[in-house]
Design a protein around this motif. Structure first.
Motif, PDB file in Angstrom:
ATOM      1  N   GLY A  12      15.960 -77.104 -10.981  1.00 45.41           N
ATOM      2  CA  GLY A  12      15.096 -75.954 -11.229  1.00 45.41           C
ATOM      3  C   GLY A  12      13.621 -76.303 -11.112  1.00 45.41           C
ATOM      4  N   ILE A  13      13.234 -77.474 -11.624  1.00 41.95           N
ATOM      5  CA  ILE A  13      11.841 -77.919 -11.502  1.00 41.95           C
ATOM      6  C   ILE A  13      11.474 -78.095 -10.030  1.00 41.95           C
ATOM      7  CG2 ILE A  13      10.304 -79.880 -11.950  1.00 41.95           C
ATOM      8  CD1 ILE A  13      11.730 -80.147 -14.673  1.00 41.95           C
ATOM      9  N   PHE A  14      12.395 -78.651  -9.266  1.00 43.66           N
ATOM     10  CA  PHE A  14      12.138 -78.812  -7.829  1.00 43.66           C
ATOM     11  C   PHE A  14      11.876 -77.467  -7.172  1.00 43.66           C
ATOM     12  CE2 PHE A  14      13.978 -78.556  -3.566  1.00 43.66           C
ATOM     13  CZ  PHE A  14      13.131 -79.420  -2.895  1.00 43.66           C
ATOM     14  N   PHE A  15      12.741 -76.487  -7.422  1.00 41.60           N
ATOM     15  CA  PHE A  15      12.552 -75.173  -6.808  1.00 41.60           C
ATOM     16  C   PHE A  15      11.304 -74.483  -7.343  1.00 41.60           C
ATOM     17  CE2 PHE A  15      17.101 -75.496  -5.712  1.00 41.60           C
ATOM     18  CZ  PHE A  15      16.968 -75.285  -4.343  1.00 41.60           C
ATOM     19  N   GLY A  16      10.958 -74.716  -8.613  1.00 44.75           N
ATOM     20  CA  GLY A  16       9.732 -74.150  -9.160  1.00 44.75           C
ATOM     21  C   GLY A  16       8.484 -74.713  -8.495  1.00 44.75           C
ATOM     22  N   LEU A  17       8.523 -75.986  -8.118  1.00 45.62           N
ATOM     23  CA  LEU A  17       7.379 -76.596  -7.429  1.00 45.62           C
ATOM     24  C   LEU A  17       7.328 -76.227  -5.949  1.00 45.62           C
ATOM     25  CD1 LEU A  17       7.478 -80.180  -9.006  1.00 45.62           C
ATOM     26  CD2 LEU A  17       5.863 -78.333  -9.497  1.00 45.62           C
ATOM     27  N   VAL A  18       8.484 -76.083  -5.339  1.00 45.16           N
ATOM     28  CA  VAL A  18       8.536 -75.807  -3.901  1.00 45.16           C
ATOM     29  C   VAL A  18       8.181 -74.354  -3.592  1.00 45.16           C
ATOM     30  CG1 VAL A  18      10.160 -75.619  -1.970  1.00 45.16           C
ATOM     31  CG2 VAL A  18      10.120 -77.677  -3.350  1.00 45.16           C
ATOM     32  N   SER A  19       8.479 -73.429  -4.498  1.00 48.33           N
ATOM     33  CA  SER A  19       8.258 -72.003  -4.225  1.00 48.33           C
ATOM     34  C   SER A  19       6.813 -71.664  -3.862  1.00 48.33           C
ATOM     35  CB  SER A  19       8.707 -71.161  -5.417  1.00 48.33           C
ATOM     36  OG  SER A  19      10.068 -71.333  -5.656  1.00 48.33           O
ATOM     37  N   PRO A  20       5.800 -72.036  -4.649  1.00 45.69           N
ATOM     38  CA  PRO A  20       4.430 -71.685  -4.245  1.00 45.69           C
ATOM     39  C   PRO A  20       3.975 -72.429  -2.989  1.00 45.69           C
ATOM     40  CG  PRO A  20       4.411 -72.933  -6.301  1.00 45.69           C
ATOM     41  CD  PRO A  20       5.831 -72.651  -5.971  1.00 45.69           C
ATOM     42  N   TRP A  29       7.948 -63.547   2.502  1.00 49.72           N
ATOM     43  CA  TRP A  29       8.405 -62.962   1.249  1.00 49.72           C
ATOM     44  C   TRP A  29       9.871 -63.267   0.977  1.00 49.72           C
ATOM     45  CZ3 TRP A  29       5.618 -61.180  -2.533  1.00 49.72           C
ATOM     46  CH2 TRP A  29       4.331 -60.723  -2.275  1.00 49.72           C
ATOM     47  N   THR A  30      10.688 -63.257   2.016  1.00 47.06           N
ATOM     48  CA  THR A  30      12.126 -63.425   1.824  1.00 47.06           C
ATOM     49  C   THR A  30      12.464 -64.811   1.289  1.00 47.06           C
ATOM     50  OG1 THR A  30      12.456 -61.935   3.689  1.00 47.06           O
ATOM     51  CG2 THR A  30      14.348 -63.192   2.953  1.00 47.06           C
ATOM     52  N   GLY A  31      11.978 -65.840   1.929  1.00 47.01           N
ATOM     53  CA  GLY A  31      12.257 -67.198   1.485  1.00 47.01           C
ATOM     54  C   GLY A  31      11.663 -67.506   0.132  1.00 47.01           C
ATOM     55  N   THR A  32      10.460 -66.997  -0.116  1.00 45.51           N
ATOM     56  CA  THR A  32       9.815 -67.225  -1.402  1.00 45.51           C
ATOM     57  C   THR A  32      10.601 -66.552  -2.520  1.00 45.51           C
ATOM     58  OG1 THR A  32       7.674 -67.318  -0.298  1.00 45.51           O
ATOM     59  CG2 THR A  32       7.660 -67.020  -2.680  1.00 45.51           C
ATOM     60  N   THR A  33      11.058 -65.335  -2.264  1.00 49.62           N
ATOM     61  CA  THR A  33      11.863 -64.630  -3.256  1.00 49.62           C
ATOM     62  C   THR A  33      13.154 -65.389  -3.530  1.00 49.62           C
ATOM     63  OG1 THR A  33      10.940 -62.530  -2.510  1.00 49.62           O
ATOM     64  CG2 THR A  33      12.958 -62.437  -3.811  1.00 49.62           C
ATOM     65  N   ALA A  34      13.795 -65.896  -2.491  1.00 49.78           N
ATOM     66  CA  ALA A  34      15.027 -66.662  -2.669  1.00 49.78           C
ATOM     67  C   ALA A  34      14.773 -67.928  -3.482  1.00 49.78           C
ATOM     68  CB  ALA A  34      15.629 -67.013  -1.318  1.00 49.78           C
ATOM     69  N   LEU A  35      13.678 -68.605  -3.219  1.00 49.71           N
ATOM     70  CA  LEU A  35      13.355 -69.814  -3.974  1.00 49.71           C
ATOM     71  C   LEU A  35      13.035 -69.505  -5.433  1.00 49.71           C
ATOM     72  CD1 LEU A  35      11.240 -71.725  -1.324  1.00 49.71           C
ATOM     73  CD2 LEU A  35      13.463 -72.398  -2.209  1.00 49.71           C
TER      74      LEU A  35
END
Length: 131
Positions: A12-20, A29-35
């Motif tokens: 979860g921390i990984f995805f939280g850092l990768v999203s922005p 928007w699509t990939g960011t929303t998925a992340l």
């Protein structure tokens, strides 16, 4: 469950850092929303596993001095073969096809699906596997 909790929290921390970072590089928007949704799912699952880990005292897997023999014994009830999931899935397929082809098929499929779900839920109260 502490190892499971930290594994999911780490993902979860990984995805939280990768999203922005992903948003800044792609403006997608699509990939960011998925992340972001994946991050939220990991946060929810990590919270749940953490709460359950605090409610289960002294699992052998969580102790550094735990032995394999400490986890011996009955682990629970594991059901034998069952045909109910297959028939329930077939009834659900009829319900979904009913949305496509007509409400009459949806109604028939819903009735069959109700019978299948009740049969699956009460499978171990009758017959050969009753207990």
């Amino acid at each position: 469950m502490k190892a499971e909790t930290w594994t999911i929290v780490g993902v979860g921390i990984f995805f939280g850092l990768v999203s922005p970072i992903y948003w800044l590089l792609t403006n997608d928007w699509t990939g960011t929303t998925a992340l972001v949704m994946t991050f939220l799912l990991c946060a929810l699952l990590g919270f749940y596993l953490g709460v359950v880990a605090n409610q289960i005292p002294g699992r052998p897997e969580d102790r550094s001095d735990g032995e394999i023999a400490d986890g011996a014994g009955e682990l629970g009830f594991f059901p034998p073969y069952s045909w109910w999931p297959l028939f329930t899935a077939a009834a659900l397929a009829v319900v979904v096809l009913g949305v496509v082809f007509g409400w009459w098929l949806f109604i028939i499929g819903s009735g069959i699906l109700g019978v299948m779900v009740v049969g699956w839920v009460f499978e171990y109260y009758r017959g050969i596997h009753a207990h």
